[in-house]
Write an enzyme that holds these catalytic residues in place. Structure first.
Site, mmCIF file in Angstrom:
data_model
loop_
_atom_site.group_PDB
_atom_site.id
_atom_site.type_symbol
_atom_site.label_atom_id
_atom_site.label_comp_id
_atom_site.label_asym_id
_atom_site.label_seq_id
_atom_site.Cartn_x
_atom_site.Cartn_y
_atom_site.Cartn_z
ATOM 1 N N LYS A 118 0.836 -1.201 0.000
ATOM 2 C CA LYS A 118 0.000 0.000 0.000
ATOM 3 C C LYS A 118 0.868 1.248 0.000
ATOM 4 C CE LYS A 118 -1.736 2.582 3.398
ATOM 5 N NZ LYS A 118 -2.441 2.980 4.624
ATOM 6 N N GLU B 155 -3.530 4.137 -3.363
ATOM 7 C CA GLU B 155 -4.409 4.908 -2.465
ATOM 8 C C GLU B 155 -4.192 6.414 -2.622
ATOM 9 O OE1 GLU B 155 -3.996 4.030 1.719
ATOM 10 O OE2 GLU B 155 -5.617 5.396 2.262
ATOM 11 N N LYS C 219 -7.693 2.144 -3.972
ATOM 12 C CA LYS C 219 -8.210 2.428 -2.619
ATOM 13 C C LYS C 219 -8.521 3.921 -2.519
ATOM 14 C CE LYS C 219 -6.987 2.084 2.272
ATOM 15 N NZ LYS C 219 -6.493 1.194 3.310
#
Ligand code: 13P
Length: 342
Positions: A146, A187, A229
């Site tokens: 991430k 993200e 995300k």
């Protein structure tokens, strides 16, 4: 043998497609427990727990060993510290998760720094040495990663300069991940902070997603091996919340305009929303009846899953099961609203 960055082999491609699909399907979502050490310390201190490495470990062990967590959780995002830690009985966290069929993820950005020639906007750092770190994380069992970019809504914000810099870093991160056989969770978070309306958030989120996908494509990222995300498209946190039907309609419109259908799934962050409201937004976004959407829509929540558990546990061994019950309650509530979209 070094892995080619420009032309990942068929095995690597199949691997990232499979992992990306598993992360977002089967009526499961992602549990984000990757708070940085300073953030985790502040959250522990807020419930009266001394901020030590052992207490951070105990808290994560309480969460990740919750019974039947795997029924609603496909993957867990760990902080690198946790990936290197073992549970109290000496089991590496990666083994604990893998044994339960939960994919192991790791946060690989190193936080934000001020972006020159902007009024306080930031760019997310962590590209230096990232290839080597990814190789180490993969060896430790990580299957996905991430990277969080942070954009703020305000007068003339986010600027094109901040959007471009963050999208470029996300694209470099994503292509490096795939070169190491790791699925990048991309993200780009448009923060809720502020008193703006939903239309401003929609405008900002649209501009950010447009640039992110332009840069991902330019970097040769295989979109079928990624997970997006994003934030829900919501009004600022200092004005009244919008009803779920409105948030779902605007969020779907923004995603529909900017997220290619080759992306297998969209796993929303919770962004500081009250846990029940985050669940209501996720529920309202799901396809109804025979409706089909281009991507699976699921959760990749941090605070909306773990805040009630942290409060219930509060560092007390005799409240371990209370913390786990509080986590499972939120996981079941969110997994329970998910509907197959494809
Ligand atoms: P929140 O759901 O608390 O926003 O956290 C998700 C996350 O992973 C932030 O990077």
């Amino acid at each position: 043998m070094p892995v080619s960055i420009l032309a990942p082999g068929a095995d690597v491609r199949d691997g990232v497609h499979d992992v990306a699909g598993r992360l977002v399907s089967g009526r499961r979502g992602i549990l984000a427990v990757d708070e940085s050490i300073p953030t985790m310390n502040a959250r522990l201190a807020a419930v009266g727990v001394e901020p030590t490495a052992d207490n951070r470990r105990d808290y994560r062990e309480m969460l990740l060993s919750a019974p039947s967590l795997e029924h609603g959780v496909s993957g867990a995002i760990l902080n690198p510290e946790t990936l290197g830690q073992t549970t109290a009985d000496g089991t590496p966290f990666a083994d604990l998760l893998a044994a339960r069929g939960i994919l192991v993820g790791v946060k690989v950005d190193t936080g934000t720094s001020l972006l020159p020639r902007t009024a306080g906007e930031t760019v997310t750092e962590g590209l230096d040495g990232l290839g080597e770190r990814l190789a180490g994380y993969a060896a430790a069992g990580a299957r996905f990663a991430k990277w969080r970019a942070v954009l703020r809504v305000g007068p003339r914000r986010p600027t094109a300069r901040a959007v471009t810099a963050n999208a470029h870093a996300l694209a470099r991160y994503a292509s490096l991940c795939q070169a190491h056989g790791i699925v990048p969770v991309v993200e780009p978070e448009v923060l809720m902070d502020g008193d703006h309306g939903v239309a401003r958030c929609a405008l900002a989120t649209s501009g950010v997603l447009r640039e992110v996908f332009r840069q991902l494509t330019a970097a040769g990222v295989d979109l079928a091996g990624t997970v997006l995300k994003p934030n829900f498209v919501v009004p600022g946190s200092r004005v009244p919340a919008a009803p779920p039907a409105e948030v779902a309609a605007v969020t779907r419109e923004v995603l529909g305009a900017h997220v290619p259908p080759t992306v297998p799934g969209v796993a929303f962050l919770s962004g500081g929303l009250p846990p029940e409201l985050a669940t209501a937004y996720l529920a309202a976004l799901q396809p109804s009846g025979a409706e089909r959407l281009p991507w699976q829509l699921t959760f990749s929540f941090g605070r909306a899953l773990v805040d009630p558990a942290l409060t219930a546990w509060a560092g007390r061994r005799d409240r371990w099961a209370d913390g786990q019950r509080a986590l499972l309650h939120r996981v079941e509530a969110n997994a329970g609203v998910l509907r197959p979209a494809l």
